[in-house]
Design an enzyme around this catalytic site. Structure first.
Site, mmCIF file in Angstrom:
data_model
loop_
_atom_site.group_PDB
_atom_site.id
_atom_site.type_symbol
_atom_site.label_atom_id
_atom_site.label_comp_id
_atom_site.label_asym_id
_atom_site.label_seq_id
_atom_site.Cartn_x
_atom_site.Cartn_y
_atom_site.Cartn_z
ATOM 1 N N HIS A 1 0.867 -1.303 -0.038
ATOM 2 C CA HIS A 1 0.164 0.115 -0.137
ATOM 3 C C HIS A 1 0.788 1.225 -0.034
ATOM 4 O O HIS A 1 1.842 1.199 0.861
ATOM 5 C CB HIS A 1 -0.955 0.006 1.130
ATOM 6 C CG HIS A 1 -0.390 0.240 2.387
ATOM 7 N ND1 HIS A 1 -0.017 1.315 3.150
ATOM 8 C CD2 HIS A 1 -0.038 -0.900 3.493
ATOM 9 C CE1 HIS A 1 0.131 1.031 4.223
ATOM 10 N NE2 HIS A 1 0.312 -0.165 4.484
ATOM 11 N N ASP B 1 5.791 1.832 7.442
ATOM 12 C CA ASP B 1 4.387 1.474 6.983
ATOM 13 C C ASP B 1 3.808 2.486 6.060
ATOM 14 O O ASP B 1 3.024 3.277 6.549
ATOM 15 C CB ASP B 1 3.620 1.309 8.265
ATOM 16 C CG ASP B 1 2.135 0.719 8.014
ATOM 17 O OD1 ASP B 1 1.990 0.330 6.931
ATOM 18 O OD2 ASP B 1 1.190 0.810 8.896
ATOM 19 N N GLU C 1 -5.442 1.702 1.903
ATOM 20 C CA GLU C 1 -5.238 0.395 2.788
ATOM 21 C C GLU C 1 -5.477 0.650 3.988
ATOM 22 O O GLU C 1 -6.188 0.080 4.719
ATOM 23 C CB GLU C 1 -3.803 -0.310 2.623
ATOM 24 C CG GLU C 1 -3.709 -1.603 3.333
ATOM 25 C CD GLU C 1 -3.341 -1.570 4.614
ATOM 26 O OE1 GLU C 1 -3.110 -2.603 5.350
ATOM 27 O OE2 GLU C 1 -3.054 -0.601 5.182
ATOM 28 N N GLU C 2 -5.067 1.750 4.641
ATOM 29 C CA GLU C 2 -5.189 2.118 6.055
ATOM 30 C C GLU C 2 -6.379 2.183 6.503
ATOM 31 O O GLU C 2 -6.891 2.424 7.789
ATOM 32 C CB GLU C 2 -4.238 3.315 6.262
ATOM 33 C CG GLU C 2 -2.918 2.956 6.068
ATOM 34 C CD GLU C 2 -2.080 2.219 7.101
ATOM 35 O OE1 GLU C 2 -2.680 1.523 7.881
ATOM 36 O OE2 GLU C 2 -0.850 2.074 7.092
ATOM 37 N N ASP D 1 4.034 -5.500 2.861
ATOM 38 C CA ASP D 1 3.531 -4.321 3.639
ATOM 39 C C ASP D 1 4.576 -4.416 4.954
ATOM 40 O O ASP D 1 4.555 -5.449 5.680
ATOM 41 C CB ASP D 1 2.172 -4.645 4.162
ATOM 42 C CG ASP D 1 1.486 -3.555 4.859
ATOM 43 O OD1 ASP D 1 2.401 -2.416 5.294
ATOM 44 O OD2 ASP D 1 0.638 -3.454 5.384
ATOM 45 N N HIS E 1 1.877 4.177 12.307
ATOM 46 C CA HIS E 1 0.740 5.119 12.655
ATOM 47 C C HIS E 1 0.938 6.395 13.461
ATOM 48 O O HIS E 1 0.292 6.881 14.015
ATOM 49 C CB HIS E 1 -0.340 4.320 13.025
ATOM 50 C CG HIS E 1 -0.945 2.926 12.119
ATOM 51 N ND1 HIS E 1 -1.726 2.294 12.323
ATOM 52 C CD2 HIS E 1 -0.437 2.763 10.705
ATOM 53 C CE1 HIS E 1 -1.967 1.190 11.416
ATOM 54 N NE2 HIS E 1 -1.026 1.579 10.541
HETATM 55 N N1 BES Z 1 1.015 -2.501 7.973
HETATM 56 C C1 BES Z 1 -0.155 -2.464 8.657
HETATM 57 C C2 BES Z 1 -0.387 -3.917 9.541
HETATM 58 C C3 BES Z 1 0.183 -4.868 9.383
HETATM 59 C C4 BES Z 1 0.619 -5.688 10.311
HETATM 60 C C5 BES Z 1 0.357 -5.574 8.007
HETATM 61 C C6 BES Z 1 1.358 -6.995 10.112
HETATM 62 C C7 BES Z 1 0.917 -6.783 7.607
HETATM 63 C C8 BES Z 1 1.360 -7.528 8.759
HETATM 64 C C9 BES Z 1 -1.334 -2.101 7.987
HETATM 65 O O1 BES Z 1 -1.122 -1.171 7.389
HETATM 66 C C10 BES Z 1 -2.476 -1.528 9.068
HETATM 67 O O2 BES Z 1 -2.113 -0.832 9.562
HETATM 68 N N2 BES Z 1 -3.513 -2.545 8.935
HETATM 69 C C11 BES Z 1 -4.459 -2.310 9.782
HETATM 70 C C12 BES Z 1 -5.690 -3.076 9.321
HETATM 71 C C13 BES Z 1 -6.433 -2.294 8.142
HETATM 72 C C14 BES Z 1 -7.798 -3.278 7.893
HETATM 73 C C15 BES Z 1 -7.067 -1.208 8.189
HETATM 74 C C16 BES Z 1 -4.166 -2.661 11.105
HETATM 75 O O3 BES Z 1 -3.574 -3.490 11.375
HETATM 76 O O4 BES Z 1 -4.788 -1.878 11.866
HETATM 77 ZN ZN ZN Z 2 -0.704 0.589 8.494
#
Ligand code: BES
Ligand code: ZN
Length: 400
Positions: free
Chosen positions: A209, A229, A263-264, A291, A368
């Site tokens: 992303h 990230d 994605e976020e 990612d 984040h």
């Molecule tokens: N890179 C992060 C999280 C992640 C953790 C990815 C472990 C791959 C392996 C991703 O950008 C993220 O923040 N995802 C969100 C969920 C999404 C559905 C909004 C999160 O983990 O809160």
């Molecule tokens: Zn993230």
């Protein structure tokens, strides 16, 4: 007709079916077939603990069985249940279609197991040796220099435009390469796509992303460098592209590189793309998600996410690490939820995997926030470099 006649007729029919040409990438053990059968027979013959169904509801189970097992089913159905056959036979394609229509993509992708092989040693080793850490670090610096890359902010639009132009430049002398914006209806940030045309229109997708996020308040204006990230993943993908194009790699299949938007905020960009691929019947050999690749937080170098991903492809990735990066350690861990874009592809029935920077509990804690900068990774891209090498090996081996 007597049952025995029907059974022998069925037998010859089965042989013909199992000899019929299947799409090349689909492999079942050559004498395996898929059947559906009623609950009573299933319970008698295959107690749940012994055999997992591809799909089942209260009445019917779809199960993959060998020819030997099939003979046994026929006999039990006949002797104990007084039925001829007692099951229905399904061709793989038809069964996959059935599950897709029922929204049961998880079941469908379980059976789409490729015949993974590793035999491109010379090409892979040459390309891997060309991966450059400093180029990856440079792209991370550039992307993390935007105030944020949020999906609704101006800088989120601009950062994707920068990437679009950068990928255009990298492919300027190749007429078989297209770089384009994938426009989304609900928000201004585009996903960016590069396609290297193969001899076949079958696809290999490598994505990550491009957006970033921090905080919960006025996120359009927040400071969200997102160096790890996920500038790290996009920079890793850009290095894979650079190495393949510099080496004048001409793929068999069409290679698709993506920087997903949004994605976020719920995997929005990748959800749209994966759905569109399924709806237009794209044949995707594999999806690799990058990612977070640049925070070296664990004693393992590479962690394969085991949930919401494809098990067979994960095993293939493990073998690729053992073969081409034997100095690296790796293992499995779970995200516990649909944590990144791989889940969008999995949900549409495509085999997807995510090699991740650390065990979940050891990952970069500054993501984040405004502190997700390259300085948290000692101002270098040494860790991401390993993922670029793995990505190159993945593409070349899967492509051949
Ligand atoms: N890179 C992060 C999280 C992640 C953790 C990815 C472990 C791959 C392996 C991703 O950008 C993220 O923040 N995802 C969100 C969920 C999404 C559905 C909004 C999160 O983990 O809160
Ligand atoms: Zn993230």
């Amino acid at each position: 007709m007597k049952c025995s006649h029907l059974i022998s007729l069925l037998g010859s029919f089965l042989v013909i079916l199992s000899l019929q040409a299947k799409p090349q990438h689909v492999t079942t053990k050559s004498n395996d077939v898929i059947i559906s059968l009623g609950k009573d027979l299933r319970e008698r013959l295959f107690p749940v603990a012994n055999k997992q169904a591809l799909f089942e509801d209260d009445q019917t189970s779809f199960i993959k069985v060998s020819q030997q097992e099939l003979a046994q089913i026929t006999e039990v159905a006949h002797e104990e249940f007084n039925r001829c056959g007692g099951f229905m036979l399904h061709q793989e394609e038809e069964a996959v279609q059935f599950w897709h229509e029922r929204g049961l993509a998880f079941a469908a992708q379980k059976m789409l197991t490729l015949n993974y092989q590793i035999n491109q040693e010379k090409t892979v080793k040459t390309f891997i040796s060309e991966v450059k850490e400093n180029r990856i670090a440079q792209v991370i610096r550039k992307l993390s220099s935007y105030k944020n890359r949020f999906y609704t902010s101006d800088t989120g639009v601009e950062s994707q435009t920068w990437l679009y132009n950068h990928w255009k430049q990298l492919s300027a002398n190749r007429s078989d390469v297209k770089v384009f914006r994938w426009n989304h209806d609900g928000w201004p940030q585009d996903s960016i796509v590069m396609e290297i045309q193969g001899k076949s229109s079958d696809k290999i997708v490598v994505g990550g992303h491009g957006d970033s996020v921090a905080g919960w308040w006025r996120r359009e204006r927040a400071s969200a460098p997102g160096a790890d990230d996920n500038a790290s993943g996009i920079a890793t993908i850009t290095e894979i592209i650079k190495v393949l194009l510099d080496g004048n790699y001409q793929p068999q299949n069409t290679l698709v590189f993506v920087s997903y938007a949004a994605e976020e905020v719920g995997l929005l960009g990748s959800k749209e793309m994966a759905k569109s691929y399924r709806e237009s019947g794209e044949n995707v050999l594999g999806v690799l998600q990058l990612d977070m690749t640049n925070f070296n937080g664990s004693d393992w170098d590479i962690v394969l996410i085991s949930d919401f991903t494809n098990e067979a492809q994960n095993i293939f990735l493990g073998s690729l690490i053992d073969t081409y990066l034997p100095e690296l350690s790796w293992g499995y861990d779970k995200c516990g939820y649909a944590c990144s874009d791989h889940a969008s592809w999995t949900a549409q029935g495509f085999p997807a995997s995510t090699p991740f920077e650390a065990k979940k509990g050891d990952m970069n804690r500054h993501i984040h926030t405004s502190r997700d900068t390259l300085s948290r990774s000692n101002d270098n891209a040494e860790h991401a470099r390993k993922f670029a090498k793995l990505g190159v090996a993945y593409i070349v081996e899967l492509d051949n």
